[in-house]
Scaffold this active site. Structure first.
Site, short mmCIF file in Angstrom:
data_model
loop_
_atom_site.label_atom_id
_atom_site.label_comp_id
_atom_site.label_asym_id
_atom_site.label_seq_id
_atom_site.Cartn_x
_atom_site.Cartn_y
_atom_site.Cartn_z
N SER A 152 75.05 56.68 35.95
CA SER A 152 74.22 57.21 34.98
C SER A 152 72.66 56.76 35.18
CB SER A 152 74.52 56.79 33.62
OG SER A 152 74.55 55.02 33.51
N SER A 174 76.96 44.21 46.92
CA SER A 174 76.74 42.83 46.31
C SER A 174 75.30 42.80 46.14
CB SER A 174 77.30 41.97 47.52
OG SER A 174 77.17 40.75 47.34
N TYR A 218 75.90 35.90 36.62
CA TYR A 218 75.94 36.97 37.39
C TYR A 218 76.44 37.10 38.91
CZ TYR A 218 73.64 41.01 39.92
OH TYR A 218 73.33 42.08 40.92
N LYS A 254 79.30 38.08 41.79
CA LYS A 254 78.83 38.54 43.31
C LYS A 254 79.48 37.88 44.57
CE LYS A 254 76.35 42.23 42.17
NZ LYS A 254 76.91 43.67 42.32
N1 LIG Z 1 68.56 46.58 41.03
C1 LIG Z 1 68.72 45.62 41.82
O1 LIG Z 1 67.59 45.09 42.03
C2 LIG Z 1 70.00 45.18 42.31
C3 LIG Z 1 69.76 44.14 43.07
C4 LIG Z 1 71.18 43.63 43.81
C5 LIG Z 1 72.43 44.12 43.40
N2 LIG Z 1 72.30 45.26 42.30
C6 LIG Z 1 73.52 45.74 42.06
O2 LIG Z 1 73.67 47.23 42.24
C7 LIG Z 1 74.84 47.69 41.21
C8 LIG Z 1 73.85 48.73 40.53
O3 LIG Z 1 73.01 48.34 39.63
P1 LIG Z 1 71.56 49.17 39.31
O4 LIG Z 1 70.61 48.07 39.44
O5 LIG Z 1 71.38 50.24 39.64
O6 LIG Z 1 71.58 49.03 37.27
P2 LIG Z 1 71.82 50.07 36.31
O7 LIG Z 1 70.44 50.83 36.55
O8 LIG Z 1 71.92 49.07 35.09
O9 LIG Z 1 73.03 50.90 36.78
C9 LIG Z 1 74.41 50.17 36.21
C10 LIG Z 1 75.52 51.24 36.13
O10 LIG Z 1 76.75 50.73 35.89
C11 LIG Z 1 77.30 51.18 34.75
N3 LIG Z 1 78.07 50.38 34.19
C12 LIG Z 1 77.69 49.10 33.53
N4 LIG Z 1 78.66 48.61 32.73
C13 LIG Z 1 79.80 49.23 33.27
C14 LIG Z 1 81.14 49.14 32.55
N5 LIG Z 1 81.74 48.15 31.78
N6 LIG Z 1 82.12 50.21 33.17
C15 LIG Z 1 81.36 51.32 33.92
N7 LIG Z 1 80.38 51.56 34.02
C16 LIG Z 1 79.39 50.40 33.62
C17 LIG Z 1 76.19 51.63 34.09
O11 LIG Z 1 76.57 52.81 33.03
P3 LIG Z 1 76.10 52.89 31.63
O12 LIG Z 1 74.85 53.81 31.52
O13 LIG Z 1 77.27 53.33 30.87
O14 LIG Z 1 75.80 51.56 31.10
C18 LIG Z 1 75.07 52.17 34.95
O15 LIG Z 1 75.69 53.38 35.49
C19 LIG Z 1 75.06 46.60 40.23
O16 LIG Z 1 76.28 46.24 41.03
C20 LIG Z 1 73.92 45.54 40.68
O17 LIG Z 1 74.64 44.32 40.38
C21 LIG Z 1 71.24 45.86 41.71
#
Ligand SMILES: NC(=O)c1ccc[n+]([C@@H]2O[C@H](COP(=O)([O-])OP(=O)(O)OC[C@H]3O[C@@H](n4cnc5c(N)ncnc54)[C@H](OP(=O)(O)O)[C@@H]3O)[C@@H](O)[C@H]2O)c1
Length: 265
Positions: free
Chosen positions: A11, A127, A141, A145
């Site tokens: 999403s 991760s 958090y 990880k």
């Molecule tokens: N952004 C960064 O800087 C960063 C850095 C390191 C790692 N990451 C990792 O990258 C991954 C993606 O994160 P993002 O930064 O892209 O965050 P994001 O934009 O908040 O996206 C998170 C996604 O996970 C879904 N989600 C959350 N809770 C859920 C649940 N209980 N069941 C099913 N789907 C769920 C959300 O759907 P809804 O819309 O329904 O909530 C959304 O599609 C995560 O694992 C995060 O830890 C991100």
């Protein structure tokens, strides 16, 4: 070669960009959602709530019925939290682990019988660089990880005999929805309040100025195309990659000094 790819959480953020880039490359892309949302043309959606193992199995079954196989699983969906370890309530730890760890393990378990039968497959776990360095007030958090890191090491060994590969991707800061959706826990009159606010402001500033998630999506697309991908890919700024390198080579005491200075502690 065209592959059937399952990406969790499309999403927003990484999931949204990965699904768009991979479908444009000609792959059959299924992305999981929790409520109706706009997705890139050609991307198919399935409902999945990571905290509900029944919905995970149902989503995987639906794809297997439609396509007969899943070649790549990208474990991506998750929640973010920020709290001092002492202030975070038990429910926050449980929720974080339920979604970002147990949900991921259940998704892996749901796709593995099919991958074992076809004697091929790729599991990519998103991760974080924080899982390699540790970050202040991100302990809840990053504990999930770190758990994903632990299971990935074991999984890659167990799956070798079935020709199923495991890849861990460690992103640095990217501009996604994580700043808006991060769940915060800070007790009233917390002993950590001043330090927490100071460090979180630094973390959120970096995230706000983070890279475009499309860069990570393109990297993932290249990994999916590789015959023999590496086990680990770091994707972030030079300073974030350097931090991982320093953590490896420096005495813990010096690394701890540097990282605490960096986060204003
Ligand atoms: N952004 C960064 O800087 C960063 C850095 C390191 C790692 N990451 C990792 O990258 C991954 C993606 O994160 P993002 O930064 O892209 O965050 P994001 O934009 O908040 O996206 C998170 C996604 O996970 C879904 N989600 C959350 N809770 C859920 C649940 N209980 N069941 C099913 N789907 C769920 C959300 O759907 P809804 O819309 O329904 O909530 C959304 O599609 C995560 O694992 C995060 O830890 C991100």
């Amino acid at each position: 070669m065209k592959k059937v790819i399952l990406i969790t959480g499309i999403s927003s953020g990484f999931g949204k960009e990965m699904s768009r880039v991979l479908v444009q490359k000609g792959h059959v892309v299924y992305g999981t959602i929790r409520k109706h949302c706009e997705v890139a043309p050609g991307v198919k959606t399935v409902f999945m709530e990571l905290a509900d193992s029944y919905s995970i199995q149902k989503a995987v079954n639906q794809i297997l019925e439609n396509e007969g196989r899943i070649d790549v699983l990208i474990n991506n969906a998750g929640m973010h939290s920020g709290a001092p370890i002492e202030d975070a309530p038990e429910e926050m730890y449980r929720k974080q682990m339920d979604i970002n760890f147990h949900g991921w393990v259940n998704t892996i378990k749901a796709v593995l019988p099919g991958m074992r039968a076809q004697r091929s497959g790729l599991v990519i776990n998103i991760s974080s660089i924080g899982a390699l360095t540790g970050l202040p007030f991100q302990g809840v958090y990053t504990s999930a990880k770190f758990a994903v890191e632990g299971i990935s090491y074991a999984l890659r060994l167990e799956l070798k005999q079935f020709n199923i590969k495991v890849v861990v991707v460690n992103p640095g800061d990217f501009k996604t929805r994580n700043v808006e959706t991060r769940e915060i826990a800070l007790k009233k009159n917390s002993a950590y309040e001043k330090q927490f606010n100071k460090s979180l402001a630094i973390i959120e500033k970096e995230e706000g100025e983070g890279k475009d998630p499309v860069l990570l999506a393109r990297k993932i697309s290249r990994i999916v195309d590789k015959k023999n991908p590496k086990y680990r890919y770091l994707v972030g700024s030079s300073i974030q990659k350097m931090a991982v390198f320093f953590k490896r080579i420096m005495p813990e005491r010096i690394f701890t000094f540097l990282i605490s200075k960096y986060y204003g502690m």
